[in-house]
Design a protein around this motif. Structure first.
Motif, mmCIF file in Angstrom:
data_model
loop_
_atom_site.group_PDB
_atom_site.id
_atom_site.type_symbol
_atom_site.label_atom_id
_atom_site.label_comp_id
_atom_site.label_asym_id
_atom_site.label_seq_id
_atom_site.Cartn_x
_atom_site.Cartn_y
_atom_site.Cartn_z
ATOM 1 N N LEU A 15 41.677 30.386 36.075
ATOM 2 C CA LEU A 15 41.166 31.552 36.784
ATOM 3 C C LEU A 15 40.142 32.368 36.005
ATOM 4 O O LEU A 15 39.157 32.833 36.574
ATOM 5 N N LEU A 16 40.384 32.575 34.719
ATOM 6 C CA LEU A 16 39.655 33.603 33.976
ATOM 7 C C LEU A 16 38.141 33.458 34.078
ATOM 8 O O LEU A 16 37.428 34.426 34.346
ATOM 9 N N GLU A 17 37.646 32.249 33.894
ATOM 10 C CA GLU A 17 36.193 32.048 33.903
ATOM 11 C C GLU A 17 35.608 32.167 35.309
ATOM 12 O O GLU A 17 34.398 32.349 35.467
ATOM 13 N N ARG A 18 36.458 32.104 36.324
ATOM 14 C CA ARG A 18 35.983 32.170 37.712
ATOM 15 C C ARG A 18 36.014 33.583 38.281
ATOM 16 O O ARG A 18 35.414 33.848 39.335
ATOM 17 N N LEU A 19 36.685 34.497 37.606
ATOM 18 C CA LEU A 19 36.902 35.834 38.163
ATOM 19 C C LEU A 19 35.628 36.646 38.396
ATOM 20 O O LEU A 19 35.614 37.495 39.302
ATOM 21 N N PRO A 20 34.554 36.462 37.623
ATOM 22 C CA PRO A 20 33.336 37.232 37.941
ATOM 23 C C PRO A 20 32.807 36.986 39.351
ATOM 24 O O PRO A 20 32.007 37.783 39.851
ATOM 25 N N ALA A 21 33.263 35.924 40.002
ATOM 26 C CA ALA A 21 32.824 35.639 41.370
ATOM 27 C C ALA A 21 33.627 36.406 42.416
ATOM 28 O O ALA A 21 33.293 36.365 43.601
ATOM 29 N N VAL A 22 34.679 37.113 42.008
ATOM 30 C CA VAL A 22 35.485 37.884 42.957
ATOM 31 C C VAL A 22 34.672 39.071 43.455
ATOM 32 O O VAL A 22 34.152 39.861 42.660
ATOM 33 N N THR A 23 34.567 39.222 44.763
ATOM 34 C CA THR A 23 33.810 40.316 45.366
ATOM 35 C C THR A 23 34.703 41.335 46.060
ATOM 36 O O THR A 23 34.226 42.383 46.493
ATOM 37 N N THR A 24 35.988 41.060 46.168
ATOM 38 C CA THR A 24 36.926 41.965 46.829
ATOM 39 C C THR A 24 37.225 43.158 45.936
ATOM 40 O O THR A 24 37.497 42.983 44.741
ATOM 41 N N PRO A 25 37.192 44.391 46.460
ATOM 42 C CA PRO A 25 37.581 45.558 45.651
ATOM 43 C C PRO A 25 38.968 45.349 45.050
ATOM 44 O O PRO A 25 39.913 44.995 45.769
ATOM 45 N N THR A 26 39.081 45.552 43.739
ATOM 46 C CA THR A 26 40.290 45.131 43.019
ATOM 47 C C THR A 26 40.861 46.252 42.164
ATOM 48 O O THR A 26 40.124 46.965 41.474
ATOM 49 N N LEU A 27 42.178 46.386 42.200
ATOM 50 C CA LEU A 27 42.928 47.260 41.311
ATOM 51 C C LEU A 27 43.842 46.394 40.469
ATOM 52 O O LEU A 27 44.587 45.561 40.999
ATOM 53 N N VAL A 28 43.812 46.579 39.156
ATOM 54 C CA VAL A 28 44.694 45.854 38.241
ATOM 55 C C VAL A 28 45.736 46.837 37.716
ATOM 56 O O VAL A 28 45.393 47.834 37.083
ATOM 57 N N ILE A 29 47.005 46.553 37.992
ATOM 58 C CA ILE A 29 48.108 47.411 37.562
ATOM 59 C C ILE A 29 48.810 46.761 36.385
ATOM 60 O O ILE A 29 49.157 45.571 36.425
ATOM 61 N N GLY A 30 49.019 47.529 35.332
ATOM 62 C CA GLY A 30 49.777 47.057 34.179
ATOM 63 C C GLY A 30 51.038 47.877 33.991
ATOM 64 O O GLY A 30 51.139 49.011 34.474
ATOM 65 N N GLY A 31 52.009 47.295 33.314
ATOM 66 C CA GLY A 31 53.238 48.018 32.979
ATOM 67 C C GLY A 31 53.264 48.324 31.496
ATOM 68 O O GLY A 31 53.077 47.422 30.670
ATOM 69 N N THR A 32 53.495 49.565 31.144
ATOM 70 C CA THR A 32 53.486 49.938 29.724
ATOM 71 C C THR A 32 54.626 49.279 28.954
ATOM 72 O O THR A 32 54.578 49.204 27.724
ATOM 73 N N LYS A 33 55.659 48.810 29.666
ATOM 74 C CA LYS A 33 56.797 48.165 29.020
ATOM 75 C C LYS A 33 56.868 46.664 29.319
ATOM 76 O O LYS A 33 57.875 46.016 29.048
ATOM 77 N N ASP A 34 55.794 46.126 29.861
ATOM 78 C CA ASP A 34 55.758 44.710 30.249
ATOM 79 C C ASP A 34 55.539 43.831 29.018
ATOM 80 O O ASP A 34 54.480 43.882 28.392
ATOM 81 N N VAL A 35 56.530 43.016 28.670
ATOM 82 C CA VAL A 35 56.389 42.103 27.530
ATOM 83 C C VAL A 35 56.033 40.695 27.996
ATOM 84 O O VAL A 35 55.714 39.832 27.179
ATOM 85 N N SER A 36 56.089 40.457 29.296
ATOM 86 C CA SER A 36 55.773 39.135 29.827
ATOM 87 C C SER A 36 54.271 38.940 29.958
ATOM 88 O O SER A 36 53.718 37.937 29.505
ATOM 89 N N THR A 37 53.599 39.920 30.578
ATOM 90 C CA THR A 37 52.133 39.903 30.671
ATOM 91 C C THR A 37 51.633 41.302 30.302
ATOM 92 O O THR A 37 51.225 42.072 31.177
ATOM 93 N N PRO A 38 51.665 41.663 29.021
ATOM 94 C CA PRO A 38 51.209 43.000 28.615
ATOM 95 C C PRO A 38 49.787 43.249 29.095
ATOM 96 O O PRO A 38 48.964 42.330 29.142
#
Length: 392
Positions: free
Chosen positions: A193-216
């Protein structure tokens, strides 16, 4: 019970809630969970959205065909469920694996999406680690990884205060098809996915968890936000499943982002970007990046407001140059004893070449006359401390 049929014939269980007059919102679950992942958040979203929840292939009441799955296959399942529910376009919220599927969907069928919320997810994981987990589940069952998974799903505080919710998730995990879990694990292992993400045109919100140890957020969410043009971010006080651990904050972040009028959001984004340029010029990239990374659902609106108005409307006015504005800020902060802000602007001004130490001294001398010697005395002490820290 409502089922959609996937392209390969697999049955996919879905649930549709809310009024048909509301915009559609699709909710995609994490690996090891079913659509119940959003039970606590759903009532908080129904006032604004019609909710389509589905059990990801291999989970809950959906079929679990044998063999490895791919994100493309799982994204196709979402489209099949949307079609079965009569939904042409929708915003999509995905947590963990659900977020990965949502990203694939945004690349596969952008015309079907109106918005994208990616919670506690990643665009690149350790393939070897996932292969080990897949092998363990296929040979020993889900009981072999249950405690590890729950430790990653929730913070220690939440597990201590809400054992009943943790046990509910444990029961759901253990009831999941081991083959279905492993097959979805293969989709995570093989994602690209990572190298393909610049092609995303949909308005996007990325939510992180301050206590997330799985995907910090640092190393996962921040990379997604950096790759998707114009992506917004929010940090919640939660571990890997914020819709369970912090449902009100989670729903609030989703509603605040997706509920904005597209034209208004575009205008605000333009003002924000203009303000951000001034903010970076004055304070430097490192400080601004650190400040943005610390945003939460509680503080994000405030940070956006000061970036649009203070840094664009005021710092962007042509009547004064940035040096004059910097020196005015120092004099005002010293006069009002706003020492945290004073130190910030002393540091930024000296690091960015915004003014010299001699010019700083003259401002503080002037402050002594018009704001008083005690204020200037503290200002000299604070400024000297910053100068020493910078090694100047």
């Amino acid at each position: 019970m409502a089922f959609a049929q996937a392209a390969d014939g697999a049955r996919l269980y879905f649930r549709l809630d809310g009024g048909a007059d509301k915009p559609a919102l699709v909710l995609l679950n994490s690996i090891g969970c079913d659509l119940g992942l959003y039970d606590a958040a759903a009532p908080l979203l129904l006032a604004d959205f019609r909710l389509l929840r589905l059990d990801t292939r291999g989970h809950g009441a959906s079929d679990a065909p044998s063999g490895d799955y791919s994100l493309d296959l799982l994204a196709g399942d979402v489209l099949a469920a949307m079609d079965a529910a009569g939904i042409e376009k929708a915003a999509v919220v995905g947590t963990s694996l659900g977020g990965m599927i949502a990203m694939e969907l945004a690349l596969k069928a952008p015309e079907r999406l109106t918005g994208l919320v990616l919670a506690c997810t990643s665009a690149a994981m350790d393939a070897a680690a996932w292969q080990t987990r897949i092998d363990t589940v296929r040979s020993q069952g889900l009981a072999a990884i249950a405690e590890m998974a729950l430790g990653r799903f929730f913070s220690e505080d939440f597990r201590s205060l809400h054992p009943e919710q943790v046990e509910t998730v444990r029961a759901g995990l253990l009831a999941t098809s081991a083959e279905g879990y492993a097959a979805c694990g293969a989709a995570i292992r093989d994602m690209d996915l990572l190298e393909r993400l610049p092609a995303v045109t949909t308005p996007t919100l990325v939510i992180g968890g301050t206590k997330d140890v799985s995907t910090p957020f640092e190393g996962h969410g921040d990379r997604i936000a950096a790759a998707i043009p114009g992506a917004a971010t929010a940090l919640l006080d939660a571990a890997h499943l914020p819709s369970i651990e912090a449902p009100a904050a989670f729903a609030g972040a989703v509603r605040a982002f997706l509920g904005a009028d597209p034209a208004e959001r575009a205008a605000n984004d333009t003002l924000f970007e203009a303000g951000l340029k001034n903010r970076r010029k004055v304070l430097g990239d490192a400080w601004v990046d650190k400040s943005l990374a610390k945003r939460t659902a509680f503080t994000a609106d405030y940070q956006a407001m000061i970036t649009r108005y203070a840094w664009n409307e005021i710092w962007g006015r042509p009547g004064l140059d940035h040096k004059t504005r910097r020196l005015l800020v120092l004099a005002i902060c010293a006069s009002l004893a706003r020492w945290e802000e004073f130190r910030l602007h002393v540091r930024a001004g000296l690091e960015q070449g915004g003014f010299t130490q001699d010019e700083l001294k003259e401002v503080l001398m002037q402050t002594a006359i018009y704001a008083g010697v005690p204020a200037a005395n503290t200002a000299f002490t604070e400024a000297a401390s910053v100068i020493a820290e910078l090694g100047l």
